[in-house]
Design a protein around this motif. Structure first.
Motif, short mmCIF file in Angstrom:
data_model
loop_
_atom_site.label_atom_id
_atom_site.label_comp_id
_atom_site.label_asym_id
_atom_site.label_seq_id
_atom_site.Cartn_x
_atom_site.Cartn_y
_atom_site.Cartn_z
N ASP A 1 -78.32 2.87 -13.34
CA ASP A 1 -78.00 3.89 -12.33
C ASP A 1 -78.59 5.26 -12.71
OD1 ASP A 1 -76.92 5.63 -10.53
OD2 ASP A 1 -74.89 4.81 -10.65
N PRO A 2 -79.58 5.75 -11.95
CA PRO A 2 -80.23 7.02 -12.30
C PRO A 2 -79.30 8.23 -12.11
CG PRO A 2 -81.00 6.24 -10.16
CD PRO A 2 -80.12 5.15 -10.73
N LYS A 3 -78.20 8.01 -11.38
CA LYS A 3 -77.26 9.13 -11.20
C LYS A 3 -76.39 9.30 -12.44
CE LYS A 3 -77.17 8.93 -6.23
NZ LYS A 3 -76.50 8.37 -5.08
N LYS A 4 -76.32 8.22 -13.23
CA LYS A 4 -75.48 8.29 -14.43
C LYS A 4 -76.32 8.41 -15.70
CE LYS A 4 -71.74 5.61 -12.42
NZ LYS A 4 -71.43 4.21 -12.14
N HIS A 5 -77.58 7.96 -15.63
CA HIS A 5 -78.42 7.93 -16.85
C HIS A 5 -79.71 8.70 -16.59
CE1 HIS A 5 -75.80 4.76 -18.46
NE2 HIS A 5 -75.81 4.30 -17.23
N ASP A 6 -79.90 9.81 -17.29
CA ASP A 6 -81.11 10.63 -17.12
C ASP A 6 -82.37 9.87 -17.49
OD1 ASP A 6 -79.71 12.75 -16.26
OD2 ASP A 6 -79.64 13.80 -18.21
N ASP A 7 -82.23 8.90 -18.43
CA ASP A 7 -83.42 8.19 -18.90
C ASP A 7 -83.64 6.87 -18.16
OD1 ASP A 7 -81.17 7.03 -19.94
OD2 ASP A 7 -82.04 6.62 -21.92
N ALA A 8 -82.97 6.68 -17.01
CA ALA A 8 -83.16 5.44 -16.24
C ALA A 8 -84.64 5.34 -15.84
CB ALA A 8 -82.28 5.45 -15.00
N LYS A 9 -85.16 4.10 -15.87
CA LYS A 9 -86.60 3.91 -15.62
C LYS A 9 -86.79 3.32 -14.22
CE LYS A 9 -90.25 1.01 -17.51
NZ LYS A 9 -90.07 -0.09 -16.60
N LEU A 10 -87.69 3.97 -13.45
CA LEU A 10 -87.98 3.50 -12.09
C LEU A 10 -88.98 2.35 -12.16
CD1 LEU A 10 -87.84 4.03 -8.95
CD2 LEU A 10 -89.80 5.54 -9.26
N PHE A 11 -88.70 1.25 -11.47
CA PHE A 11 -89.64 0.13 -11.40
C PHE A 11 -90.63 0.35 -10.25
CE2 PHE A 11 -85.77 -2.24 -12.99
CZ PHE A 11 -86.27 -2.52 -14.24
N ASP A 12 -91.92 0.16 -10.50
CA ASP A 12 -92.89 0.14 -9.41
C ASP A 12 -92.73 -1.13 -8.59
OD1 ASP A 12 -93.98 2.46 -10.32
OD2 ASP A 12 -95.51 1.45 -11.55
N GLU A 13 -92.43 -2.20 -9.31
CA GLU A 13 -92.25 -3.51 -8.68
C GLU A 13 -91.08 -4.20 -9.34
OE1 GLU A 13 -96.60 -5.01 -7.34
OE2 GLU A 13 -95.92 -5.66 -9.31
N VAL A 14 -90.38 -5.03 -8.58
CA VAL A 14 -89.29 -5.80 -9.16
C VAL A 14 -89.23 -7.14 -8.43
CG1 VAL A 14 -87.48 -4.85 -7.62
CG2 VAL A 14 -86.87 -5.57 -9.90
#
Ligand code: UTP
Length: 224
Positions: A146-159
């Motif tokens: 969850d990017p709202k809870k974790h600053d270091d969350a990684k965005l996937f280009d593809e999943v």
């Protein structure tokens, strides 16, 4: 005319926002609808979760909680539809009804208990065979957490669907549940022939690019 299906996350319909965002969003819909028939399936957002949370505290059963959520999604759909002219007047209660509407923009909300509006949009996509199916939410796409809870969350280009099923589950959880894409939607997405994307609907330029099939920031859902 070819079409595009958009699942518009309810988080984007926030009655505490100023009205400017929704005005711009609707004007984007009107532009896109000159090129593609645009199907918009609107979510329930905070308002749905408030009703569901309050109802749950009062002991309301899960099916009825889903129905409360559905009512809010339709209310949001009615608000969005009210801002356009070339659109359906009545909010369809099934995807078959929506698929039969002959308007440049078709707006609907939820249908039956047991899934989210992402699943409704996927079901509609299975019926209208769009060029693209775009899921617009309030973060930039699918992250590893969850990017709202974790600053270091990684965005996937593809999943892949399998990865999403591991993250979100493959079954419906409970009313108001907040997962990126719910299990019932994922199982319908598996069978779609079009490309499927998750993007940030707050970034209107990026949303527009995605709807037109241009370069975008977000996540592409791979079916294999
Ligand atoms: P949403 O589609 O808004 O779910 O429907 P969500 O997971 O909160 O999605 P976002 O954040 O808005 O994108 C709200 C609730 O309404 C019920 C479910 O309980 C859902 O959690 N619902 C909605 C249904 O039961 N059936 C539907 O067809 C749509």
């Amino acid at each position: 005319m070819q079409s595009v299906v958009l699942a518009l996350g309810g988080s984007l319909i926030d009655l505490e926002d100023d009205t400017g965002f929704l005005k711009n969003l609707v004007s984007l819909f009107q532009n896109v609808s000159k090129v593609y028939r645009l199907y918009v399936v609107v979510g329930g957002g905070k308002t749905a979760r408030k009703y569901i949370g309050f109802g749950r505290q009062l002991g309301v059963d899960e099916k009825r909680l889903d129905e409360l959520g559905i009512s809010v999604t339709r209310l949001n759909a009615l608000l969005v539809a009210s801002l356009m002219e070339e659109v359906n007047n009545v909010i369809p209660s099934t995807t078959s009804e929506a698929a039969a509407v002959d308007k440049p923009v078709v707006v609907m909300g939820g249908t039956t208990p047991g899934h989210s509006t992402d699943a409704v949009a996927a079901e509609l996509a299975a019926k209208v065979s769009p060029e693209r199916f775009v899921i617009a939410t309030d973060v930039d796409g699918v992250y590893d957490r969850d990017p709202k809870k974790h600053d270091d969350a990684k965005l996937f280009d593809e999943v892949t669907i399998e990865e999403l099923e591991r993250m979100c589950g493959s079954k419906w959880g409970k009313a108001g549940e907040n997962v990126v894409v719910d299990g019932p939607a994922l199982s319908i997405i598996k069978g779609l022939n079009c490309d499927v994307f998750v993007v940030n609907g707050r970034n209107l330029g990026n949303l527009e690019n995605t709807l037109y099939g241009k370069g975008f920031v977000g996540t592409k859902i791979k079916k294999k």
